[in-house]
Design a protein around this motif. Structure first.
Motif, PDB file in Angstrom:
ATOM      1  N   TRP A 144       0.846  -1.090   0.217  1.00 19.10           N
ATOM      2  CA  TRP A 144      -0.173   0.017   0.149  1.00 19.10           C
ATOM      3  C   TRP A 144       0.923   1.079  -0.108  1.00 19.10           C
ATOM      4  O   TRP A 144       2.092   1.326   0.689  1.00 19.10           O
ATOM      5  N   PRO A 145       0.513   2.311  -0.857  1.00 16.24           N
ATOM      6  CA  PRO A 145       1.238   3.477  -0.800  1.00 16.24           C
ATOM      7  C   PRO A 145       1.622   3.946   0.415  1.00 16.24           C
ATOM      8  O   PRO A 145       0.859   4.292   1.407  1.00 16.24           O
ATOM      9  N   GLU A 146       2.721   4.496   0.695  1.00 12.69           N
ATOM     10  CA  GLU A 146       3.417   5.065   1.827  1.00 12.69           C
ATOM     11  C   GLU A 146       2.652   6.198   2.238  1.00 12.69           C
ATOM     12  O   GLU A 146       2.544   6.620   3.504  1.00 12.69           O
ATOM     13  N   ASN A 147       2.352   7.120   1.451  1.00 17.43           N
ATOM     14  CA  ASN A 147       1.600   8.505   1.721  1.00 17.43           C
ATOM     15  C   ASN A 147       0.098   8.461   1.684  1.00 17.43           C
ATOM     16  O   ASN A 147      -0.419   9.573   1.602  1.00 17.43           O
ATOM     17  N   LEU A 148      -0.458   7.080   1.357  1.00 17.86           N
ATOM     18  CA  LEU A 148      -1.991   7.140   1.437  1.00 17.86           C
ATOM     19  C   LEU A 148      -2.578   6.591   2.618  1.00 17.86           C
ATOM     20  O   LEU A 148      -2.266   5.273   3.055  1.00 17.86           O
ATOM     21  N   HIS A 149      -3.038   7.468   3.772  1.00 14.16           N
ATOM     22  CA  HIS A 149      -3.087   6.811   4.986  1.00 14.16           C
ATOM     23  C   HIS A 149      -4.577   6.358   5.355  1.00 14.16           C
ATOM     24  O   HIS A 149      -5.788   6.896   4.671  1.00 14.16           O
ATOM     25  N   ILE A 150      -4.658   5.540   6.330  1.00 11.55           N
ATOM     26  CA  ILE A 150      -5.908   4.993   6.585  1.00 11.55           C
ATOM     27  C   ILE A 150      -6.115   5.428   8.108  1.00 11.55           C
ATOM     28  O   ILE A 150      -5.560   5.111   9.053  1.00 11.55           O
ATOM     29  N   ALA A 151      -6.612   6.630   8.145  1.00 11.90           N
ATOM     30  CA  ALA A 151      -6.701   7.585   9.409  1.00 11.90           C
ATOM     31  C   ALA A 151      -7.958   7.412  10.211  1.00 11.90           C
ATOM     32  O   ALA A 151      -8.114   7.903  11.302  1.00 11.90           O
ATOM     33  N   LYS A 152      -9.206   7.205   9.532  1.00 14.33           N
ATOM     34  CA  LYS A 152     -10.369   7.102  10.187  1.00 14.33           C
ATOM     35  C   LYS A 152     -11.176   5.584   9.604  1.00 14.33           C
ATOM     36  O   LYS A 152     -10.816   5.155   8.519  1.00 14.33           O
ATOM     37  N   PRO A 153     -12.282   5.421  10.398  1.00 15.62           N
ATOM     38  CA  PRO A 153     -12.884   3.989   9.907  1.00 15.62           C
ATOM     39  C   PRO A 153     -13.338   4.097   8.430  1.00 15.62           C
ATOM     40  O   PRO A 153     -13.101   2.930   7.599  1.00 15.62           O
ATOM     41  N   VAL A 154     -13.967   5.289   7.902  1.00 16.12           N
ATOM     42  CA  VAL A 154     -14.530   5.287   6.527  1.00 16.12           C
ATOM     43  C   VAL A 154     -13.302   5.205   5.554  1.00 16.12           C
ATOM     44  O   VAL A 154     -13.621   4.741   4.456  1.00 16.12           O
ATOM     45  N   ASN A 155     -12.026   5.279   5.937  1.00 15.65           N
ATOM     46  CA  ASN A 155     -10.847   5.062   4.979  1.00 15.65           C
ATOM     47  C   ASN A 155     -10.561   3.678   4.600  1.00 15.65           C
ATOM     48  O   ASN A 155     -10.033   3.328   3.748  1.00 15.65           O
ATOM     49  N   VAL A 156     -11.182   2.706   5.466  1.00 12.45           N
ATOM     50  CA  VAL A 156     -10.900   1.083   5.528  1.00 12.45           C
ATOM     51  C   VAL A 156     -11.496   0.957   3.962  1.00 12.45           C
ATOM     52  O   VAL A 156     -11.138  -0.577   3.377  1.00 12.45           O
ATOM     53  N   TYR A 157     -12.649   1.539   3.538  1.00 11.45           N
ATOM     54  CA  TYR A 157     -13.082   0.928   2.270  1.00 11.45           C
ATOM     55  C   TYR A 157     -13.175   2.064   1.227  1.00 11.45           C
ATOM     56  O   TYR A 157     -13.868   2.150   0.253  1.00 11.45           O
ATOM     57  N   GLY A 158     -12.073   3.064   1.319  1.00  9.56           N
ATOM     58  CA  GLY A 158     -11.813   3.999   0.224  1.00  9.56           C
ATOM     59  C   GLY A 158     -12.223   5.298   0.405  1.00  9.56           C
ATOM     60  O   GLY A 158     -12.320   6.114  -0.546  1.00  9.56           O
ATOM     61  N   TYR A 159     -13.331   5.495   1.376  1.00  5.47           N
ATOM     62  CA  TYR A 159     -14.149   6.899   1.585  1.00  5.47           C
ATOM     63  C   TYR A 159     -13.021   7.941   2.262  1.00  5.47           C
ATOM     64  O   TYR A 159     -12.328   7.649   3.218  1.00  5.47           O
ATOM     65  N   ASP A 160     -13.039   9.064   1.903  1.00  4.00           N
ATOM     66  CA  ASP A 160     -12.408  10.345   2.229  1.00  4.00           C
ATOM     67  C   ASP A 160     -10.738   9.983   2.259  1.00  4.00           C
ATOM     68  O   ASP A 160     -10.017  10.417   3.022  1.00  4.00           O
ATOM     69  N   LEU A 161     -10.230   9.090   1.126  1.00  2.00           N
ATOM     70  CA  LEU A 161      -8.762   8.854   1.062  1.00  2.00           C
ATOM     71  C   LEU A 161      -8.284  10.147   0.294  1.00  2.00           C
ATOM     72  O   LEU A 161      -8.971  11.040  -0.416  1.00  2.00           O
ATOM     73  N   GLU A 162      -6.963  10.521   0.128  1.00  2.00           N
ATOM     74  CA  GLU A 162      -6.612  11.503  -0.443  1.00  2.00           C
ATOM     75  C   GLU A 162      -6.594  11.629  -1.897  1.00  2.00           C
ATOM     76  O   GLU A 162      -6.562  12.505  -2.421  1.00  2.00           O
ATOM     77  N   PHE A 163      -6.321  10.419  -2.332  1.00  2.00           N
ATOM     78  CA  PHE A 163      -6.199  10.468  -3.950  1.00  2.00           C
ATOM     79  C   PHE A 163      -6.087   8.709  -4.326  1.00  2.00           C
ATOM     80  O   PHE A 163      -6.288   7.890  -3.217  1.00  2.00           O
ATOM     81  N   GLY A 164      -6.049   8.605  -5.515  1.00  2.00           N
ATOM     82  CA  GLY A 164      -6.286   7.223  -6.206  1.00  2.00           C
ATOM     83  C   GLY A 164      -4.783   6.753  -6.251  1.00  2.00           C
ATOM     84  O   GLY A 164      -4.021   7.191  -5.690  1.00  2.00           O
ATOM     85  N   ILE A 165      -4.701   5.536  -6.803  1.00  2.00           N
ATOM     86  CA  ILE A 165      -3.394   4.952  -6.936  1.00  2.00           C
ATOM     87  C   ILE A 165      -3.193   4.348  -8.353  1.00  2.00           C
ATOM     88  O   ILE A 165      -4.206   4.446  -9.352  1.00  2.00           O
TER      89      ILE A 165
END
Length: 277
Positions: free
Chosen positions: A141-162
């Motif tokens: 997984w990209p170093e700069n793409l963080h899973i910081a809150k529960p919705v991030n676990v399925y792609g919500y509110d991520l900073e960018f695509g890959i």
């Protein structure tokens, strides 16, 4: 379904469905669509064709199979049910993309129906940094793409695509783990074989008209860039006449994941025409 944050343009949360869709960065690309098409070779793959190389692929619900694997490896019972209720019975912390709710969801059904409520429920109180580290160590997984809150676990509110190829490597590794006998990976891939009963229903109805192809499994995702949908789909299909197993990631702006899957039919048709020649 999910959403990535943008420092420039935020999505109004009054839209029930779109408020839970993933945003990709506010970057202008030359292409509006792209695909990565490959043939499985041993534990790896050979790329057959690609387009839209300058366009980051959205992630969204294509991350859910990996979230499911993490949950299974950390003690979640595959048979456990969580009830996804109608919108009026949902809370701000536990919501889903469909106002009607999905009803009783096991982890397998949650993958088929792409149920946000299920994954939000299962990740409440969990160490998200541990999940992010697991994704990075296990699937690069990209170093700069963080899973910081529960919705991030399925792609919500991520900073960018890959990059699409990174997604393909992740799915190829998941396939290899299932083939090697990892029982939790088998649970995930077996669940995704039922995707025709969920978000790939329209695609499956059209694919039966092409008997030289057989769907093994797939997963859709829908994100939003600005005010436009950005759909993505991963497909694993057999080319029956040649006995080849093919991988396809198709993504397109202005489409949902289910609609991007219909576009993927054209990629498969083009491949078939070339083989006949």
């Amino acid at each position: 379904m999910g959403k990535i944050r943008s420092p420039v343009n935020r999505i109004l949360k009054s839209a029930i469905v779109l408020s839970w869709i993933l945003l990709v960065p506010q970057v202008i690309f030359a292409a509006n669509r792209g695909h990565l098409f490959a043939e499985l070779e041993g534990s790896g793959y050979k790329i057959l064709s690609r387009s839209g190389a300058d366009l980051l692929a959205p992630v969204g619900s294509l991350l859910k199979p990996f979230a499911a694997l993490y949950l299974l490896e950390n003690g979640v019972n595959a048979a456990q049910e969580i009830f996804c209720p109608q919108l009026r019975k949902q809370s701000a912390a536990l919501r889903c993309w469909t106002p009607d709710g999905h009803g009783a969801m096991t982890i397998g059904k949650a993958l088929v129906q792409s149920c946000n409520y299920y994954f939000l429920s299962q990740f409440r109180g969990r160490n998200l940094a541990a999940y992010e580290n697991w994704l990075r160590q296990r699937y690069d997984w990209p170093e700069n793409l963080h899973i910081a809150k529960p919705v991030n676990v399925y792609g919500y509110d991520l900073e960018f695509g890959i990059e699409a190829e990174k997604l393909m490597r992740m799915y190829t590794r998941l396939l290899n783990e299932a083939a090697a006998g990892n029982r939790h990976a088998v649970t995930v891939t077996e669940a995704l074989k039922e995707i025709c009963q969920g978000t790939l229903n329209d695609f499956c109805r059209e694919l039966v008209k092409q008997p030289h192809y057989r769907l093994i499994f797939g997963k859709t995702g829908t994100v939003q860039e600005g005010k436009r949908n950005f759909g993505v789909v991963f497909l694993l299909v057999d080319h029956v006449p040649q006995g080849k197993r093919l991988l396809l990631i198709q993504y397109e702006k202005g489409k949902t994941g289910s609609q991007a899957a219909l576009q993927a039919l054209k990629t498969l048709t083009t491949y078939e025409h070339k083989k006949r020649k």
